[in-house]
Each structure stands twice: as C-alpha cells, then as structure tokens.
Design an enzyme around this catalytic site. Sequence first.
Site, PDB file in Angstrom:
ATOM      1  N   ARG A 106       0.914  -1.236  -0.127  1.00 39.80           N
ATOM      2  CA  ARG A 106       0.013   0.023   0.187  1.00 39.80           C
ATOM      3  C   ARG A 106       0.786   1.249   0.064  1.00 39.80           C
ATOM      4  O   ARG A 106       1.597   1.366   0.940  1.00 39.80           O
ATOM      5  CB  ARG A 106      -0.923   0.106   1.096  1.00 39.80           C
ATOM      6  CG  ARG A 106      -1.527   1.267   1.289  1.00 39.80           C
ATOM      7  CD  ARG A 106      -2.696   1.164   2.551  1.00 39.80           C
ATOM      8  NE  ARG A 106      -3.871   0.689   1.864  1.00 39.80           N
ATOM      9  CZ  ARG A 106      -5.191   0.749   2.406  1.00 39.80           C
ATOM     10  NH1 ARG A 106      -5.228   1.306   3.677  1.00 39.80           N
ATOM     11  NH2 ARG A 106      -6.022  -0.228   2.004  1.00 39.80           N
ATOM     12  N   HIS A 133      -7.455   0.759  -6.453  1.00 37.72           N
ATOM     13  CA  HIS A 133      -7.568  -0.022  -5.341  1.00 37.72           C
ATOM     14  C   HIS A 133      -8.100  -1.284  -5.855  1.00 37.72           C
ATOM     15  O   HIS A 133      -9.381  -1.561  -5.375  1.00 37.72           O
ATOM     16  CB  HIS A 133      -8.484   0.739  -4.152  1.00 37.72           C
ATOM     17  CG  HIS A 133      -8.397   0.053  -3.077  1.00 37.72           C
ATOM     18  ND1 HIS A 133      -7.538  -0.977  -2.834  1.00 37.72           N
ATOM     19  CD2 HIS A 133      -8.969   0.313  -1.933  1.00 37.72           C
ATOM     20  CE1 HIS A 133      -7.652  -1.335  -1.335  1.00 37.72           C
ATOM     21  NE2 HIS A 133      -8.697  -0.578  -0.925  1.00 37.72           N
ATOM     22  N   GLN A 136      -9.685  -3.877  -3.622  1.00 35.60           N
ATOM     23  CA  GLN A 136     -11.298  -3.454  -3.284  1.00 35.60           C
ATOM     24  C   GLN A 136     -12.387  -3.837  -4.439  1.00 35.60           C
ATOM     25  O   GLN A 136     -13.394  -4.205  -4.165  1.00 35.60           O
ATOM     26  CB  GLN A 136     -11.085  -1.926  -3.016  1.00 35.60           C
ATOM     27  CG  GLN A 136     -12.701  -1.507  -2.608  1.00 35.60           C
ATOM     28  CD  GLN A 136     -13.051  -1.962  -1.231  1.00 35.60           C
ATOM     29  OE1 GLN A 136     -12.145  -1.760  -0.209  1.00 35.60           O
ATOM     30  NE2 GLN A 136     -14.410  -2.285  -0.980  1.00 35.60           N
ATOM     31  N   ASP A 228     -17.463   6.813  -1.328  1.00 33.28           N
ATOM     32  CA  ASP A 228     -16.093   6.931  -0.448  1.00 33.28           C
ATOM     33  C   ASP A 228     -15.799   8.415   0.121  1.00 33.28           C
ATOM     34  O   ASP A 228     -16.343   9.324  -0.102  1.00 33.28           O
ATOM     35  CB  ASP A 228     -15.077   6.500  -1.459  1.00 33.28           C
ATOM     36  CG  ASP A 228     -13.656   6.333  -0.724  1.00 33.28           C
ATOM     37  OD1 ASP A 228     -13.712   5.844   0.481  1.00 33.28           O
ATOM     38  OD2 ASP A 228     -12.708   6.291  -1.396  1.00 33.28           O
ATOM     39  N   CYS A 268     -16.428   1.571   0.547  1.00 27.64           N
ATOM     40  CA  CYS A 268     -15.345   0.871   0.686  1.00 27.64           C
ATOM     41  C   CYS A 268     -14.954   0.604   2.119  1.00 27.64           C
ATOM     42  O   CYS A 268     -14.192  -0.245   2.796  1.00 27.64           O
ATOM     43  CB  CYS A 268     -13.976   1.167  -0.192  1.00 27.64           C
ATOM     44  SG  CYS A 268     -13.547   2.919   0.241  1.00 27.64           S
ATOM     45  N   ARG A 296     -13.753  -8.718   1.211  1.00 30.22           N
ATOM     46  CA  ARG A 296     -12.419  -8.434   1.068  1.00 30.22           C
ATOM     47  C   ARG A 296     -11.518  -9.689   1.460  1.00 30.22           C
ATOM     48  O   ARG A 296     -10.689 -10.018   0.846  1.00 30.22           O
ATOM     49  CB  ARG A 296     -11.647  -7.316   2.007  1.00 30.22           C
ATOM     50  CG  ARG A 296     -12.265  -5.933   1.519  1.00 30.22           C
ATOM     51  CD  ARG A 296     -11.670  -5.557   0.258  1.00 30.22           C
ATOM     52  NE  ARG A 296     -10.269  -5.462   0.331  1.00 30.22           N
ATOM     53  CZ  ARG A 296      -9.492  -4.393   0.667  1.00 30.22           C
ATOM     54  NH1 ARG A 296     -10.082  -3.415   1.226  1.00 30.22           N
ATOM     55  NH2 ARG A 296      -8.210  -4.501   0.288  1.00 30.22           N
TER      56      ARG A 296
HETATM   57  N1   CP Z   1     -11.291  -0.287   2.165  1.00 29.80           N
HETATM   58  C1   CP Z   1      -9.936  -0.390   2.619  1.00 29.80           C
HETATM   59  O1   CP Z   1      -9.107  -0.543   1.894  1.00 29.80           O
HETATM   60  O2   CP Z   1      -9.775  -0.476   4.098  1.00 29.80           O
HETATM   61  P1   CP Z   1      -8.384  -0.019   4.767  1.00 29.80           P
HETATM   62  O3   CP Z   1      -7.819   1.146   4.447  1.00 29.80           O
HETATM   63  O4   CP Z   1      -8.693  -0.116   6.448  1.00 29.80           O
HETATM   64  O5   CP Z   1      -7.626  -1.272   4.350  1.00 29.80           O
HETATM   65  N1  NVA Z   2      -9.931   6.586  -1.058  1.00 30.48           N
HETATM   66  C1  NVA Z   2      -9.611   6.023   0.165  1.00 30.48           C
HETATM   67  C2  NVA Z   2      -9.682   4.737   0.312  1.00 30.48           C
HETATM   68  C3  NVA Z   2      -9.255   4.168   1.742  1.00 30.48           C
HETATM   69  C4  NVA Z   2      -9.589   2.686   1.650  1.00 30.48           C
HETATM   70  C5  NVA Z   2      -8.239   6.627   0.458  1.00 30.48           C
HETATM   71  O1  NVA Z   2      -7.240   6.582  -0.555  1.00 30.48           O
HETATM   72  O2  NVA Z   2      -7.692   7.241   1.348  1.00 30.48           O
END
Ligand code: CP
Ligand code: NVA
Length: 312
Positions: A106, A133, A136, A228, A268, A296
């Site tokens: 990530r 993502h 997701q 989101d 998400c 997930r």
């Molecule tokens: N939706 C998602 O990726 O959640 P986290 O940021 O908690 O991993």
């Molecule tokens: N769009 C959000 C998604 C988190 C899972 C972010 O990037 O923070």
Amino acid sequence: MNPKRDFLALADYTPDTLWEILDKARALKEEWQRTGRNAPLLKGKTLAMVFQKPSLRTRVSFEMAMQHLGGHAFYLGPQEIGLGKREAISDVARVLSGYVDAIMARVFDHEHVEELARWADVPVINGLSDYNHPCQALADGLTMYEHFGRIKGLKVVFVGDGNNVAVSLLHLCAKLGAHFVFSGPEGYDIPEKAWRLAEDFARESGATLHVERDPHKAVEGADVIYTDTWVSMGQEAEAEKRMKVFPPYQVNAALVARAKPTAIVMHCLPAHRGYEITDEVMDGPQSVVFQQAHNRLHAQKGLLALLLGGEA
Ligand code: CP
Ligand code: NVA
C-alpha cells in the site's frame, strides 16, 4: 513454473481472469462457511505486507486469508523499511524476493508499486495506491454478484470524489459490462487516462459510461449507489476546501430514495459518518457495507490462490 504475475490494476486483467478470481473466491467462501476451514492451498507460502499508510481491512483480510489457506503473512509498517527513503525501492524488491513468495504493498504514489513489481521476482499486489484500489474492486464485484446474481447490465453510480476507489470500480464495471455513472463536482473527476481506458473495455463488454453532475438525476434507476471519503489518505491539506465542495454529494436517505427500491448502498470504508454517508443510510436496510468489507477476505483468497496456488 508459472511466469510471475502481478496485480497492480484491474485494467491489466481480462474479464475471464477476473471471473476466475471471483468464482474461486465464491468457492473458497462457501467452503469456509460450510466447514469452518479451507484446504491449505498456500501451505508454506509467505506474503510480505508493506504499508506506507494506515489500514484495517486490507491488512487484516490479507493476513487472515493467508492463514486460512495454510500460509503466513507479516506486516511491514512505514517506520520499518522506509520504502524509497531508507532504501531504494528496487533494493527492497530484490531483497524481499529472496525471503517471501509474494509482496502486497500500500503506497502513496502508484509508480512506487509499479517499481516494486518491476524489480521483484515474486508477484506484487497493489493494496491501494493514489491511482487505484484493485483488491477493493474484487470484493465489490463479489458483493454485487452475491446480491444480484450478475454484474452485467447493473446500473452502478459512484457518488463523490473521482479517487482511487472510483477508478477501480469504473474498470470493474467497464470490464464486466455494468453501466457506470460518475456523479461528483467539477474538478474532482475520475482521471482522464483511467476514463479513456474504461471506454476501450466498455466497447468490448457492452458497458456504458456517463458523467452526471446532478447526483439526484444520476441515481435514478440505480441498482448500486457507491461512495467513499471526500478526503483520501494523503489529501489532508485539502480537507477544508473539499468539505465545502462535496456536501451536495452526500449519500443520504433522500438520495437513496431516488434509486430503485431494490438498490444497494456500498462503501469501501473507512466511512466518515455524517459526511459522505449518513448513519441512517449506512445502518439502513439497503446498506451492504459490512458484507462488502467481509468480502475483502474472500476475494483476496481467490486472488492469492490464482497468483500463488499454481492454479492458473
Ligand atoms: N477499504 C480499505 O481498503 O480499507 P483499509 O484502508 O482499512 O484497508
Ligand atoms: N480513497 C480512500 C480509500 C481508503 C480505503 C483513500 O485513499 O484514503
């Protein structure tokens, strides 16, 4: 030995392979729910999980997915390896490749996960970047399929910021033949490059893609309303400005009432209750957000089985 296969973007996978992952995810979920266990498809396999940002779902669901399938995963936080700071990304990739069977990362900058993949000898999975993502979107596809028994032909409306989650949802819909509508304020659209790619996929699948600025018009006839956060991780400095622009795009009861009565509401997570979604909607009968979060785990089992289980 299979050639190394990364999962950096849905755009890189054919509809057939996406369905292969979703079908495997459904089978592994059914096995888990029926017997309380999975066959150890990934016995002895290891996954390094590199995080430059916080996470609940991605971290825990990947760790549990590996454990349920007989493998092992471990967490490397931002302070531990200093990706690209303490050590060059190319060096991190080459070192980890000698220790583990796959890397999930990530990152902030999408190019960083691409660079990891370029240098790693093992599969690299994108656990969220500023661009998209894809893990997701696999869980989102699984959730839609479980609910409607199909994805093709559904009207899916993303309301809010044209961010990483919106890009992956757009590509899922475009690949699998759903009708996608984006509804957000001008200046916060899905990036042009991602939209152009989706248009190519849509020509193949029969999907349609639209932008509708008025969220009330956008959700008319919707099967899925998706939202989101208005401020993604890394955008904190823009929070004040964004909080002024996005309120007309809140997913609340009045908005949901304009969709089909059978519509589901997706997010998400993490959710910012009272901002992009109200408590009433998030906890209401049309919300599937916790099923979606739980998926997930199952979707990633399908992905890990494909990348590491030697099945494809
Ligand atoms: N939706 C998602 O990726 O959640 P986290 O940021 O908690 O991993
Ligand atoms: N769009 C959000 C998604 C988190 C899972 C972010 O990037 O923070």
